[in-house]
Design an enzyme around this catalytic site. Structure first.
Site, mmCIF file in Angstrom:
data_model
loop_
_atom_site.group_PDB
_atom_site.id
_atom_site.type_symbol
_atom_site.label_atom_id
_atom_site.label_comp_id
_atom_site.label_asym_id
_atom_site.label_seq_id
_atom_site.Cartn_x
_atom_site.Cartn_y
_atom_site.Cartn_z
ATOM 1 N N GLY A 175 0.857 -1.184 0.000
ATOM 2 C CA GLY A 175 0.000 0.000 0.000
ATOM 3 C C GLY A 175 0.887 1.224 0.000
ATOM 4 N N HIS A 176 1.026 1.860 -1.150
ATOM 5 C CA HIS A 176 1.894 3.034 -1.257
ATOM 6 C C HIS A 176 1.053 4.310 -1.208
ATOM 7 C CE1 HIS A 176 5.232 0.414 -3.252
ATOM 8 N NE2 HIS A 176 5.110 0.219 -1.962
HETATM 9 P P1 IMP Z 1 1.897 -11.346 2.891
HETATM 10 O O1 IMP Z 1 2.834 -10.613 2.018
HETATM 11 O O2 IMP Z 1 0.483 -10.828 2.817
HETATM 12 O O3 IMP Z 1 1.976 -12.841 2.706
HETATM 13 O O4 IMP Z 1 2.341 -11.084 4.413
HETATM 14 C C1 IMP Z 1 3.573 -11.582 4.944
HETATM 15 C C2 IMP Z 1 4.162 -10.596 5.925
HETATM 16 O O5 IMP Z 1 4.568 -9.417 5.227
HETATM 17 C C3 IMP Z 1 3.186 -10.110 7.014
HETATM 18 O O6 IMP Z 1 3.927 -9.869 8.193
HETATM 19 C C4 IMP Z 1 2.684 -8.791 6.465
HETATM 20 O O7 IMP Z 1 2.240 -7.926 7.486
HETATM 21 C C5 IMP Z 1 3.938 -8.279 5.789
HETATM 22 N N1 IMP Z 1 3.653 -7.350 4.687
HETATM 23 C C6 IMP Z 1 3.227 -7.659 3.451
HETATM 24 N N2 IMP Z 1 3.112 -6.562 2.698
HETATM 25 C C7 IMP Z 1 3.490 -5.527 3.462
HETATM 26 C C8 IMP Z 1 3.626 -4.130 3.226
HETATM 27 O O8 IMP Z 1 3.381 -3.601 2.136
HETATM 28 N N3 IMP Z 1 4.075 -3.388 4.281
HETATM 29 C C9 IMP Z 1 4.394 -3.941 5.472
HETATM 30 N N4 IMP Z 1 4.283 -5.231 5.732
HETATM 31 C C10 IMP Z 1 3.840 -6.029 4.748
#
Ligand code: IMP
Length: 426
Positions: A40-41
């Protein structure tokens, strides 16, 4: 100017959207190379606030070409929604947004599997805290060589194949105790999105390499951050892709020689969303204050972010793994009222000192930070637009972050607006 690559140096949410937006002015082509709608940018332009999940932030400039590279996993429904939302705000993606035909697609069954796996692991206290956007299951299908790619969406047998995929994944959903999906309903839901996306799907490998040959400026944009990298992050508490600079070549089809400089985006403190070790995490009123002042709530899920002091061990490690040439330090203004400020310079565990991030998450979870304290400046920096106009203590703090991580400062940001981000030195 050589092509630039922008990479997150912490656990994501470093303010990359804002820096990509800043650097996009000098770019012709802006390309995302990994992740999916887990990202989310956030970009603020005047009174307007944009949150982009899949589309590169360069789309906000009408003359930029934007590419969603082959390294992503793309939820077609989420992408259509994002394009339409931009259109409603007067920003057209037609003719200048190109989606790789090699990128893998995320479907309803990936999202259902993500949620079901998380629910099961939560019951045993072992969840990752994913965004539940289907990222892990889609990358699993990719590496298991059974995924459907964006190019497949356009083939005549796509609907039959998708139905088979959903039927197959129903077995896995049942094993996880989750409700099965109706394969026909999944296909019917995706059908209009396929038609909508048809003109956007292209061979972006050729497109990017030709742009590069013609000397067009390319800006490569990573999502998430180094500590969430599936290889270099706090495994298994990571995402399923390679946000680090190495991921940019495999995620775009551009060769390493095409990448001229690497800019690391790093927040003046640290945050993390989801589970996993975080040595400088604050559980007190200071952590709460950073969360409130920094508006540290997930742009994708709205979850409160865990907050803590700047971790120079993480910064040094990110510099090493990514080959960072300069820092873009963000959100310095969030620290305006704090005094003193603490910076973690090393870890200690079982009587041993660590100057770099250990591979084992369980060991990292037991590491205690060794802090160096810095005086705060107790005055607002949010209107500053030149480094030399910062209070002396603020300058010393930023200089210390750079010294401790061994990377020079290139860009500083003291607020969400475009005018609050400026170049320093380089
Ligand atoms: P996933 O990418 O949804 O599988 O999540 C795996 C881990 O990466 C989790 O701890 C999420 O909270 C973290 N995560 C995924 N995308 C973001 C991001 O854009 N910002 C911060 N954390 C992220």
């Amino acid at each position: 100017m050589p092509n630039a690559l922008l990479v997150g140096a912490q656990w994501g949410d470093e303010g990359k959207g804002k820096i990509v937006d800043f650097l996009s002015r000098d770019a012709d082509v802006v390309v995302r190379y990994q992740g999916g709608s887990n990202a989310g940018h956030t970009i603020e332009i005047g009174a307007e606030r944009y949150i982009l999940h899949l589309i590169p932030s360069g789309i906000l400039y009408p003359d930029k070409t934007c590419v969603i590279g082959n390294g992503l996993v793309i939820d077609p429904l989420a992408l259509v929604k994002e394009i339409k939302e931009l259109e409603q705000r007067g920003i057209s993606a037609h003719g200048r947004l190109h989606v790789s035909d090699r990128a893998h697609a995320v479907f309803a069954h990936h999202k259902a599997l993500d949620s079901a796996q998380e629910a099961l692991s939560a019951a045993s206290g072992a969840s990752i805290g994913t965004t539940q956007r289907g990222i892990g299951p889609a990358y699993t299908d990719k590496t298991a060589r059974q995924g459907l790619r964006m190019g497949d969406l356009l083939s005549p047998d796509f609907e039959t194949r998708l139905e088979q995929h959903v039927a197959e994944s129903n077995k896995a959903l049942a094993a996880l105790g989750a409700k099965p999906l109706d394969p026909r309903a999944v296909v019917a839901e995706i059908r209009p999105a396929v038609e909508f996306l048809r003109p956007f799907i292209a061979d972006t490998v050729v497109l990017l390499n030709e742009a590069c040959k013609r000397g067009r400026q390319i800006l490569l944009e990573g999502a998430q951050g180094t500590m969430l990298d599936v290889d270099f992050g706090t495994y298994p508490y990571v995402t399923s892709s390679n946000p680090t600079s190495g991921g940019a070549c495999v995620g775009t089809g551009l060769p390493p020689q095409a990448i001229g400089r690497v800019i690391g985006v790093i927040k003046a403190y640290t945050t993390r969303v989801g589970e996993g070790p975080f040595p400088t995490e604050l559980f007190d009123a200071t952590g709460e204050r950073i969360r409130k002042t920094g508006r540290e709530f997930g742009a994708t899920t709205g979850r409160p972010r865990r907050c803590g002091w700047f971790d120079a061990v993480v910064g040094r490690y990110a510099a090493l793994v990514n080959g960072i040439d300069s820092w873009a330090v963000t959100k310095l203004d969030v620290l305006d009222e704090l005094d003193p400020l603490r910076v973690c310079v090393a870890y200690e565990c079982d009587g041993r000192r660590y100057d770099t991030v250990p591979a084992c998450a369980a060991l990292l979870a037991r590491c205690r930070p060794v802090y160096q304290d810095f005086p705060g400046w107790k005055t607002s920096t949010s209107a500053v637009t030149r480094f030399q106009d910062l209070p002396v203590a603020a300058r010393s703090y930023v200089e210390a972050l750079c010294d401790l991580t061994g990377v020079p400062l290139g860009i500083l940001s003291v607020g969400p607006q475009r005018a609050s981000t400026f170049r320093v030195g380089l």
